[in-house]
Design an enzyme around this catalytic site. Structure first.
Site, PDB file in Angstrom:
ATOM      1  NE  ARG A  46      -3.113   0.369   3.141  1.00 51.38           N
ATOM      2  CZ  ARG A  46      -2.501   0.410   4.345  1.00 51.38           C
ATOM      3  NH1 ARG A  46      -1.738   1.421   4.673  1.00 51.38           N
ATOM      4  NH2 ARG A  46      -2.683  -0.567   5.196  1.00 51.38           N
ATOM      5  CE1 TYR A  98     -14.121  13.382 -15.968  1.00 54.08           C
ATOM      6  CE2 TYR A  98     -13.708  13.344 -13.618  1.00 54.08           C
ATOM      7  CZ  TYR A  98     -14.063  12.694 -14.785  1.00 54.08           C
ATOM      8  OH  TYR A  98     -14.341  11.363 -14.750  1.00 54.08           O
ATOM      9  CE  LYS A 195     -10.082   9.971 -18.321  1.00 51.20           C
ATOM     10  NZ  LYS A 195     -10.406  11.169 -17.587  1.00 51.20           N
TER      11      LYS A 195
HETATM   12  C1  PLP Z   1     -10.970  11.531 -16.331  1.00 46.49           C
HETATM   13  C2  PLP Z   1     -10.623  12.811 -15.677  1.00 46.49           C
HETATM   14  C3  PLP Z   1     -10.465  12.898 -14.281  1.00 46.49           C
HETATM   15  C4  PLP Z   1     -10.746  11.715 -13.354  1.00 46.49           C
HETATM   16  O1  PLP Z   1      -9.832  10.678 -13.527  1.00 46.49           O
HETATM   17  P1  PLP Z   1     -10.207   9.114 -13.350  1.00 46.49           P
HETATM   18  O2  PLP Z   1      -8.933   8.431 -13.731  1.00 46.49           O
HETATM   19  O3  PLP Z   1     -11.348   8.818 -14.255  1.00 46.49           O
HETATM   20  O4  PLP Z   1     -10.571   8.918 -11.918  1.00 46.49           O
HETATM   21  C5  PLP Z   1     -10.097  14.110 -13.744  1.00 46.49           C
HETATM   22  N1  PLP Z   1      -9.888  15.201 -14.523  1.00 46.49           N
HETATM   23  C6  PLP Z   1     -10.034  15.152 -15.866  1.00 46.49           C
HETATM   24  C7  PLP Z   1      -9.797  16.385 -16.668  1.00 46.49           C
HETATM   25  C8  PLP Z   1     -10.401  13.968 -16.486  1.00 46.49           C
HETATM   26  O5  PLP Z   1     -10.569  13.939 -17.812  1.00 46.49           O
END
Ligand code: PLP
Length: 379
Positions: A46, A98, A195
């Site tokens: 962890r 977001y 992403k």
């Molecule tokens: C997807 C996203 C998040 C959240 O991230 P996760 O990996 O889905 O928890 C935060 N900020 C932006 C701009 C995003 O596109």
């Protein structure tokens, strides 16, 4: 080291036990100790894990930061930053966020007595009237999701530094290839590594990068105490994804620009949001703080109601209708019903998130196929 070299090598050494060139997946929760406390720096996964440690060093290098932390999701990373705060503290943030960030702020942290101000951040000085001795954090996204508003990171950082307030930048849309907020004065960089960093839509992960040693210690304490840490398999996938980040981002930017120009001339398209256009708000700031304009493009359909927008969104063959962004494959998203469903209608419409808005994450396929798909779907 330059960016491409860091993307491939930072944090990674041949494995000391076997010489394996690729970082092994250390699928272990715990580590042998010769006598209590006599170990090689790893006690329990962890807190630390060798695969994750390699990734965290790589993440830090990409943002020119001293420290990196990898999380089980972007929201796990955001949650950890928010836990630096106490009841009564105030946060200034943008009005085009977001959806998940808006949700955690208003539905989770507001309940614990933290106050949020959602502002138009197109001018850095817009935050000044909201500053007081309770202001502890400014949280910005740039470009914003989904209308690609550009926030002047350096301009905001000048103000936050003068008032000793933390500045966090959600750098997910730009990726470290296009923009490095720490170089511009930010204290914390946050990423949804799900992403562009991961880049292949096969892993959910988050990241924080910081320079300050004490801030890193504080964040690591929460990280280990609360436990939103990722497994070694996911750390490996993101480490591998990052090796082509620079190549993918170049292709995303190239295709993104071509798609944006195609849509701009299309008779069915009304508004178009892409920071590379000279008439895009704060285009000059984008030019100054980003290396290129990225692969995210949003647009509205001229005169279309929700039904017609759904029809168009559902008639693509190469673009997949799906949440998320930043993978090699092109995606189309309807923010109102998908990513931004948790934002009230009045709030989202103020910033242009209307029923006829569509958002594209332009992938790295052949541009001819992408343009043909758009042409067909927009008929
Ligand atoms: C997807 C996203 C998040 C959240 O991230 P996760 O990996 O889905 O928890 C935060 N900020 C932006 C701009 C995003 O596109």
């Amino acid at each position: 080291m330059k960016f491409a070299t860091k993307a491939i090598h930072a944090g990674q050494e041949p494995d000391p036990t076997t010489g394996a060139v690729m970082t092994p997946i250390y699928q272990t929760s715990t580590y042998w100790q010769k006598s209590p406390g006599d170990h090689k720096g790893f006690e329990y996964s962890r807190g630390t894990n060798p695969t994750r440690k390699a990734l965290e060093a790589c993440l830090a290098a990409l943002e020119n930061a001293k420290h990196g932390l990898a999380f089980s999701s972007g929201m796990g990373a955001t949650d950890t930053v928010m836990k630096l705060l106490q009841p009564g503290d105030e946060v200034i943030t943008g009005n085009d966020l977001y959806g998940g960030s808006y949700r955690i702020f208003t539905k989770v942290y507001a309940k614990y007595g933290i106050k949020f101000h959602f502002l138009d951040l197109s001018k850095p000085e817009n935050i000044v009237p909201y500053l007081n001795d309770k202001t502890k954090l400014v949280w910005i996204e740039t470009p914003t999701n989904p209308t690609m508003q550009i926030v002047d990171i350096e301009g905001i950082a000048k103000i936050t530094k003068a008032h000793k307030i933390l500045l966090t930048v959600d750098n997910t849309f730009a990726s470290p290839y296009l923009q490095n907020p720490i170089d511009l004065g930010a204290d914390i960089v946050m990423h949804s590594a799900t992403k562009y960093l991961g880049g292949h839509s096969d892993v959910v992960m988050g990241a924080l990068m910081v320079n300050d040693d004490q801030l890193y210690k504080d964040l690591w304490f929460i990280y280990n105490a609360c436990g939103a840490t990722p497994g070694p398999q996911d750390a490996f996938l993101v480490l591998r994804g990052i090796k082509t980040l620079h190549l993918r981002m170049k292709a995303h930017c190239e295709n993104g620009a071509k798609v944006a120009h195609f849509l701009k001339k299309h008779p069915k398209v009304d508004k178009i949001y892409w920071p590379g256009f000279e008439d895009h708000p704060n285009h000059e700031v984008a030019k100054k703080q980003m290396r290129d304009f990225g692969g995210m493009v949003s647009f509205t359909l001229k005169g279309a109601d929700l039904k017609e927008t759904f029809r168009v969104a559902g008639s693509f063959e190469v673009f997949s209708l799906a949440e998320s962004l930043g993978g090699v494959e092109s995606l189309i998203n309807h923010p109102v019903s998908m990513t931004h469903g948790s934002i009230p209608k009045e709030e989202r419409e103020k910033v242009g998130v209307t029923d006829n808005l569509l958002r594209l994450s332009v992938g790295v396929e052949d541009i001819d196929d992408l343009l043909a798909d758009l042409e067909r779907a927009l008929k």
